[in-house]
Structures are given as C-alpha cells and as structure tokens.
Design an enzyme around this catalytic site. Structure first.
Site, PDB file in Angstrom:
ATOM      1  N   HIS A   9       0.832  -1.208   0.000  1.00 35.82           N
ATOM      2  CA  HIS A   9       0.000   0.000   0.000  1.00 35.82           C
ATOM      3  C   HIS A   9       0.867   1.260   0.000  1.00 35.82           C
ATOM      4  O   HIS A   9       2.028   1.238   0.415  1.00 35.82           O
ATOM      5  CB  HIS A   9      -0.917   0.009   1.221  1.00 35.82           C
ATOM      6  CG  HIS A   9      -0.162   0.058   2.533  1.00 35.82           C
ATOM      7  ND1 HIS A   9       0.370   1.215   3.052  1.00 35.82           N
ATOM      8  CD2 HIS A   9       0.143  -0.930   3.407  1.00 35.82           C
ATOM      9  CE1 HIS A   9       0.965   0.966   4.197  1.00 35.82           C
ATOM     10  NE2 HIS A   9       0.858  -0.329   4.439  1.00 35.82           N
ATOM     11  N   GLY A  10       0.292   2.369  -0.430  1.00 36.87           N
ATOM     12  CA  GLY A  10       0.998   3.639  -0.412  1.00 36.87           C
ATOM     13  C   GLY A  10       1.183   4.162   1.005  1.00 36.87           C
ATOM     14  O   GLY A  10       0.639   3.618   1.974  1.00 36.87           O
ATOM     15  N   ARG A  11       1.934   5.227   1.131  1.00 37.53           N
ATOM     16  CA  ARG A  11       2.270   5.781   2.442  1.00 37.53           C
ATOM     17  C   ARG A  11       1.029   6.247   3.196  1.00 37.53           C
ATOM     18  O   ARG A  11       0.075   6.753   2.602  1.00 37.53           O
ATOM     19  CB  ARG A  11       3.240   6.944   2.297  1.00 37.53           C
ATOM     20  CG  ARG A  11       3.972   7.277   3.594  1.00 37.53           C
ATOM     21  CD  ARG A  11       4.844   8.506   3.453  1.00 37.53           C
ATOM     22  NE  ARG A  11       4.045   9.739   3.508  1.00 37.53           N
ATOM     23  CZ  ARG A  11       4.567  10.960   3.649  1.00 37.53           C
ATOM     24  NH1 ARG A  11       5.882  11.109   3.711  1.00 37.53           N
ATOM     25  NH2 ARG A  11       3.784  12.026   3.696  1.00 37.53           N
ATOM     26  N   THR A  12       1.068   6.104   4.507  1.00 42.50           N
ATOM     27  CA  THR A  12       0.000   6.566   5.386  1.00 42.50           C
ATOM     28  C   THR A  12       0.583   7.536   6.415  1.00 42.50           C
ATOM     29  O   THR A  12       1.800   7.648   6.563  1.00 42.50           O
ATOM     30  CB  THR A  12      -0.655   5.396   6.143  1.00 42.50           C
ATOM     31  OG1 THR A  12       0.287   4.879   7.105  1.00 42.50           O
ATOM     32  CG2 THR A  12      -1.053   4.279   5.192  1.00 42.50           C
ATOM     33  N   ARG A  59      -5.976   1.048   4.060  1.00 39.20           N
ATOM     34  CA  ARG A  59      -4.885   1.558   3.228  1.00 39.20           C
ATOM     35  C   ARG A  59      -4.627   0.673   2.015  1.00 39.20           C
ATOM     36  O   ARG A  59      -4.255   1.162   0.946  1.00 39.20           O
ATOM     37  CB  ARG A  59      -3.610   1.723   4.063  1.00 39.20           C
ATOM     38  CG  ARG A  59      -3.201   0.496   4.883  1.00 39.20           C
ATOM     39  CD  ARG A  59      -2.274   0.936   6.013  1.00 39.20           C
ATOM     40  NE  ARG A  59      -1.756  -0.145   6.847  1.00 39.20           N
ATOM     41  CZ  ARG A  59      -2.374  -0.633   7.916  1.00 39.20           C
ATOM     42  NH1 ARG A  59      -3.587  -0.191   8.242  1.00 39.20           N
ATOM     43  NH2 ARG A  59      -1.795  -1.564   8.657  1.00 39.20           N
ATOM     44  N   GLU A  84      -2.305  -7.301   7.520  1.00 36.66           N
ATOM     45  CA  GLU A  84      -1.096  -7.018   8.275  1.00 36.66           C
ATOM     46  C   GLU A  84      -0.877  -8.056   9.369  1.00 36.66           C
ATOM     47  O   GLU A  84      -1.816  -8.736   9.815  1.00 36.66           O
ATOM     48  CB  GLU A  84      -1.219  -5.612   8.890  1.00 36.66           C
ATOM     49  CG  GLU A  84      -0.048  -5.170   9.747  1.00 36.66           C
ATOM     50  CD  GLU A  84       1.255  -5.093   8.968  1.00 36.66           C
ATOM     51  OE1 GLU A  84       1.807  -6.171   8.644  1.00 36.66           O
ATOM     52  OE2 GLU A  84       1.723  -3.980   8.708  1.00 36.66           O
ATOM     53  N   CYS A  85       0.367  -8.194   9.796  1.00 35.05           N
ATOM     54  CA  CYS A  85       0.643  -9.046  10.944  1.00 35.05           C
ATOM     55  C   CYS A  85      -0.181  -8.543  12.131  1.00 35.05           C
ATOM     56  O   CYS A  85      -0.363  -7.342  12.323  1.00 35.05           O
ATOM     57  CB  CYS A  85       2.134  -9.003  11.283  1.00 35.05           C
ATOM     58  SG  CYS A  85       2.591 -10.111  12.641  1.00 35.05           S
ATOM     59  N   TYR A  87      -0.227  -7.564  15.465  1.00 35.63           N
ATOM     60  CA  TYR A  87       0.803  -7.170  16.423  1.00 35.63           C
ATOM     61  C   TYR A  87       0.318  -7.099  17.868  1.00 35.63           C
ATOM     62  O   TYR A  87       1.108  -6.776  18.768  1.00 35.63           O
ATOM     63  CB  TYR A  87       1.388  -5.808  16.025  1.00 35.63           C
ATOM     64  CG  TYR A  87       2.127  -5.808  14.720  1.00 35.63           C
ATOM     65  CD1 TYR A  87       3.299  -6.527  14.557  1.00 35.63           C
ATOM     66  CD2 TYR A  87       1.654  -5.069  13.633  1.00 35.63           C
ATOM     67  CE1 TYR A  87       3.989  -6.525  13.355  1.00 35.63           C
ATOM     68  CE2 TYR A  87       2.337  -5.056  12.427  1.00 35.63           C
ATOM     69  CZ  TYR A  87       3.506  -5.781  12.296  1.00 35.63           C
ATOM     70  OH  TYR A  87       4.181  -5.760  11.104  1.00 35.63           O
TER      71      TYR A  87
END
Length: 257
Positions: A9-12, A59, A84-85, A87
C-alpha cells in the site's frame, strides 16, 4: 505459472509519523501515498490483470481500488490472510518506544521466534503464523488464476511490508530469520512467478523500473528452468529480468504497517 504482482500500500500518516498501525481501523493513504499509488497504477496501465486481491485494511483497499480503475470486469477481492501481521499489544504504539522492548531484538535477529504480546483489543500472532497464512493464500490463488486464465495470466496481491517480505523470503527459498534482509517500501512493486520446480523473483521493491517485461509472453515461452550464466533479455518469460532500485526503510516494523 501465473505471475503475481505484490504491491505494498501507499504511504500513510502512520508511516510518516513512525507509528505501528497494525490492524487499527481508519488508517488510509496520505497525500503522498495517493500520489505514489496513482504513479504505480499508471505504470501498470498496459499490464493485463486477471484478478486483484487485497488485504481488508483501509490503506490496502484504497490502493487496490486505484489499481482496479479502468480494468473492465476486474473488481477488488478481499482476503484476511493478506492482512497485516497481528501485532497485538504493539498495535498503535510509536516505533521509537517499541525499539526499547526486549522483543524488538527477537524480531530483528530471529523473527521466526517472535510472537507479539496479547491485547484486549487487537489479536496477536507470531511472524511465523503471519508468513504461513500469507504464503498459503498467495500460492492457492496463484493456482486458481492459472487454472482459470492460463499460465500467462498476471494478478495483483495488495498487502503490507512484513507480509510481502515474508512472501519474498519464501519465494527466494530463504528462512524467515533472513527476511529482515529484504526491503519493501510503500507503493513498491515486487513480482513472483511460481513454477512446478521453483519460484522466480522477477523484481523486488521496485519503485520506478519499466514494467514492459510483465506483459505476458505466449504460454510456450514460459519455463521452469533458470539459464546458466544469467539472463540476457527482459521478456515475460525471462525469470532473470532486472529489479528496480531498492529503497524505503529497513527493519520489520519501521514502516511495515
């Protein structure tokens, strides 16, 4: 032998502010991220795509939606396994703070032994569990794409930094403990072709190289064999096509969300 385009994904704002977003809701692309994804979509405009499968997180969904624009009949599918992992107790915390946690050294030096702490709000898992579920779903979808669209088909998986690093490590035949050697920047493109005998990593962490070699070649041109001495061309049947310049930040969670 379909080809999968692994897109981060692009920056957040979480990336730019140094926060581990994880499965936090409402984390979308910032202005820079939207520009990055628009640029990537333009580069991939002439690459035929059979399917786009994305992490369910905002995202990635925003990134995938841009990549799907103008592709008749191609809609964005979601797969939790590309998420996503998980966490756990690290979710939403500053990277600088997490770097002081003893678990940080395990994540960096022996990722296969790292399990994130439980939390009342967010689920947790180990990096090994993250890797296993991501590899399983990508290899399964890849087989489905080939069965439905032929061995020259191309599809897109939109996911996250640590997830893509784990997928690349698997494709390279690397132990998960070495996956920190791989860098996957926001909006970068990595490309894998799975074959009956081995996987070929056609590019990794590419943010600007030409994508003309991703246009599928005739099915008879595809091969499971690597050419001794290296490749000389950049056709779609060329498993030694050059990768783009490496970039982005290193480390498992520094920008890994």
């Amino acid at each position: 032998m379909a080809t999968v385009l692994l897109v981060r994904h692009g920056r957040t704002t979480a990336n730019s502010s140094g926060v581990l977003a994880g499965w936090t809701e409402g984390v979308g692309l910032d202005e820079t991220g939207r520009e990055q994804v628009a640029t990537l979509a333009g580069r991939l405009r002439d690459v035929p795509v059979a399917r786009i499968v994305s992490s369910p997180l905002q995202r990635c969904q925003e990134t995938a939606a841009v990549l799907a624009q103008g592709r008749d009949g191609v809609t964005v599918e979601s797969a939790d396994q590309l998420g996503e992992c998980r966490y756990g107790g690290w979710t939403g915390r500053p990277i600088k703070e997490l770097a002081q946690d003893p678990l940080w050294k395990v994540v960096q030096r022996q990722p296969s032994a790292a399990t994130f702490p439980p939390d009342e709000t967010y689920a947790h898992e180990s990096l090994t569990q993250m890797s296993s579920r991501a590899v399983e779903v990508v290899r399964r979808i890849d087989r489905d794409v080939e069965e439905a669209h032929g061995s020259s088909a191309v599809w897109v998986a939109v996911s996250h930094g640590d997830v893509i690093k784990a997928l690349l490590a698997d494709a390279l035949g690397m132990h998960l403990d070495s996956f920190q050697r791989i860098v996957v920047a926001p909006a970068s493109l990595s490309v894998v072709r799975y074959t009956p005998h081995r996987s070929f990593v056609l590019r990794s962490n590419d943010n600007g190289a030409s994508v003309t070699d991703l246009v599928p070649a005739p099915e008879e041109a595809a091969s499971s064999d690597a050419t001794p001495g290296g490749e000389t061309g950049t056709s779609a049947g060329d498993p030694g096509a050059p990768a783009g310049d490496p970039g982005g930040r290193t480390g498992s969670t520094r920008g890994a969300d």
